[in-house]
Design a protein around this motif. Structure first.
Motif, mmCIF file in Angstrom:
data_model
loop_
_atom_site.group_PDB
_atom_site.id
_atom_site.type_symbol
_atom_site.label_atom_id
_atom_site.label_comp_id
_atom_site.label_asym_id
_atom_site.label_seq_id
_atom_site.Cartn_x
_atom_site.Cartn_y
_atom_site.Cartn_z
ATOM 1 N N ASP A 149 0.798 -1.216 0.000
ATOM 2 C CA ASP A 149 0.000 0.000 0.000
ATOM 3 C C ASP A 149 0.838 1.277 0.000
ATOM 4 O O ASP A 149 0.307 2.370 0.096
ATOM 5 N N CYS A 182 1.196 3.640 -5.305
ATOM 6 C CA CYS A 182 -0.089 3.930 -5.927
ATOM 7 C C CYS A 182 -0.139 3.230 -7.292
ATOM 8 O O CYS A 182 0.658 3.535 -8.174
ATOM 9 N N ALA A 212 -0.938 2.266 -11.062
ATOM 10 C CA ALA A 212 -1.202 3.099 -12.234
ATOM 11 C C ALA A 212 -2.673 3.037 -12.637
ATOM 12 O O ALA A 212 -3.190 3.960 -13.269
ATOM 13 N N THR A 268 -5.202 3.297 -10.711
ATOM 14 C CA THR A 268 -6.038 4.119 -9.823
ATOM 15 C C THR A 268 -6.416 5.416 -10.516
ATOM 16 O O THR A 268 -5.560 6.142 -11.019
ATOM 17 N N GLN A 269 -7.715 5.715 -10.548
ATOM 18 C CA GLN A 269 -8.223 6.953 -11.139
ATOM 19 C C GLN A 269 -7.876 8.120 -10.219
ATOM 20 O O GLN A 269 -8.343 8.179 -9.091
ATOM 21 N N THR A 270 -7.030 9.035 -10.700
ATOM 22 C CA THR A 270 -6.662 10.212 -9.919
ATOM 23 C C THR A 270 -7.388 11.434 -10.491
ATOM 24 O O THR A 270 -8.296 11.287 -11.292
ATOM 25 N N LEU A 288 -8.311 8.677 -1.447
ATOM 26 C CA LEU A 288 -8.214 7.398 -2.149
ATOM 27 C C LEU A 288 -7.629 6.318 -1.238
ATOM 28 O O LEU A 288 -8.264 5.316 -0.975
ATOM 29 N N ASN A 289 -6.410 6.520 -0.794
ATOM 30 C CA ASN A 289 -5.738 5.606 0.121
ATOM 31 C C ASN A 289 -4.407 6.238 0.522
ATOM 32 O O ASN A 289 -4.065 7.320 0.067
ATOM 33 N N ALA A 294 -1.309 5.453 -0.216
ATOM 34 C CA ALA A 294 -0.314 5.595 -1.278
ATOM 35 C C ALA A 294 -0.698 6.662 -2.294
ATOM 36 O O ALA A 294 0.138 7.428 -2.759
ATOM 37 N N CYS A 295 -1.965 6.727 -2.653
ATOM 38 C CA CYS A 295 -2.416 7.652 -3.696
ATOM 39 C C CYS A 295 -2.864 8.996 -3.143
ATOM 40 O O CYS A 295 -3.032 9.950 -3.898
ATOM 41 N N SER A 296 -3.127 9.061 -1.867
ATOM 42 C CA SER A 296 -3.540 10.281 -1.196
ATOM 43 C C SER A 296 -4.942 10.703 -1.642
ATOM 44 O O SER A 296 -5.866 9.930 -1.537
ATOM 45 N N LYS A 316 -7.724 12.776 -4.501
ATOM 46 C CA LYS A 316 -8.002 13.231 -5.856
ATOM 47 C C LYS A 316 -9.082 14.293 -5.751
ATOM 48 O O LYS A 316 -9.781 14.395 -4.739
#
Length: 173
Positions: free
Chosen positions: A25, A28, A30, A32-34, A125-126, A128-130, A132
């Motif tokens: 985790d 992020c 690739a 994942t919709q940012t 988001l989470n 890793a991705c923070s 959006k």
């Protein structure tokens, strides 16, 4: 020989600890919709169903000195909206040329300033991705500049900017 085995074991243990420190985790994916870009389509004003690429389109953020896109010749483009404000302003220059050519059959360096207005919704988001940003209530205002407008009309196709699957706004010139 004993020193060689000691070094090898040390390197192996260090590698294991290094890779064990990274958890799944922490990266992020690739897929994942940012935060989505604003997708725009350009059309012929006289035949509103026919996509038409602007000639040598230059796009520059109003509040920045750097050029975002230069010499674009596509009928569909995607640009970012600001994530820290509810307005983003860009200069759209039709038939951009560093030095104007008096013999050019098409007017050069005709700039319209377009202000995009919207509301922002920050979504976690989470780890890793923070976060959006989704944009809603998209609207636009065109300032024709000194040479008159080259973009003559626009239609908001989707007020919600949550993905890049379809155009959000269509411009007619």
């Amino acid at each position: 020989m004993k020193s060689f085995y000691s070094k090898t074991i040390f390197i192996a243990l260090a590698s294991i600890l290094l890779f064990a420190g990274c958890q799944r985790d922490d990266i992020c994916p690739a897929s994942t919709q940012t935060t989505s870009l604003l997708v725009m389509r350009f059309y012929d004003i006289e035949d509103r169903e026919t996509p038409q690429a602007p000639i040598n389109l230059r796009i520059k953020a109003v509040e920045d000195t750097s050029v975002f896109m230069l010499d674009v010749n596509r009928d569909s483009i995607a640009i970012p909206l600001r994530t820290d404000q509810d307005i983003t302003s860009y200069e759209f220059t039709f038939n951009y040329a560093e030095e104007e050519d008096p013999d050019s059959p098409v007017e050069q360096n005709n700039t319209d300033i377009i202000d995009f207005y919207y509301a922002r919704e920050e979504i976690y988001l989470n780890r890793a991705c923070s976060f959006k940003i989704n944009y809603s209530g998209l609207n636009a205002r065109i300032d024709p500049g000194e040479d008159g407008a080259w973009i003559l009309d626009y239609v908001i196709e989707q007020e919600e900017v949550e993905n890049e699957n379809n155009a959000h706004i269509s411009f007619y010139y």
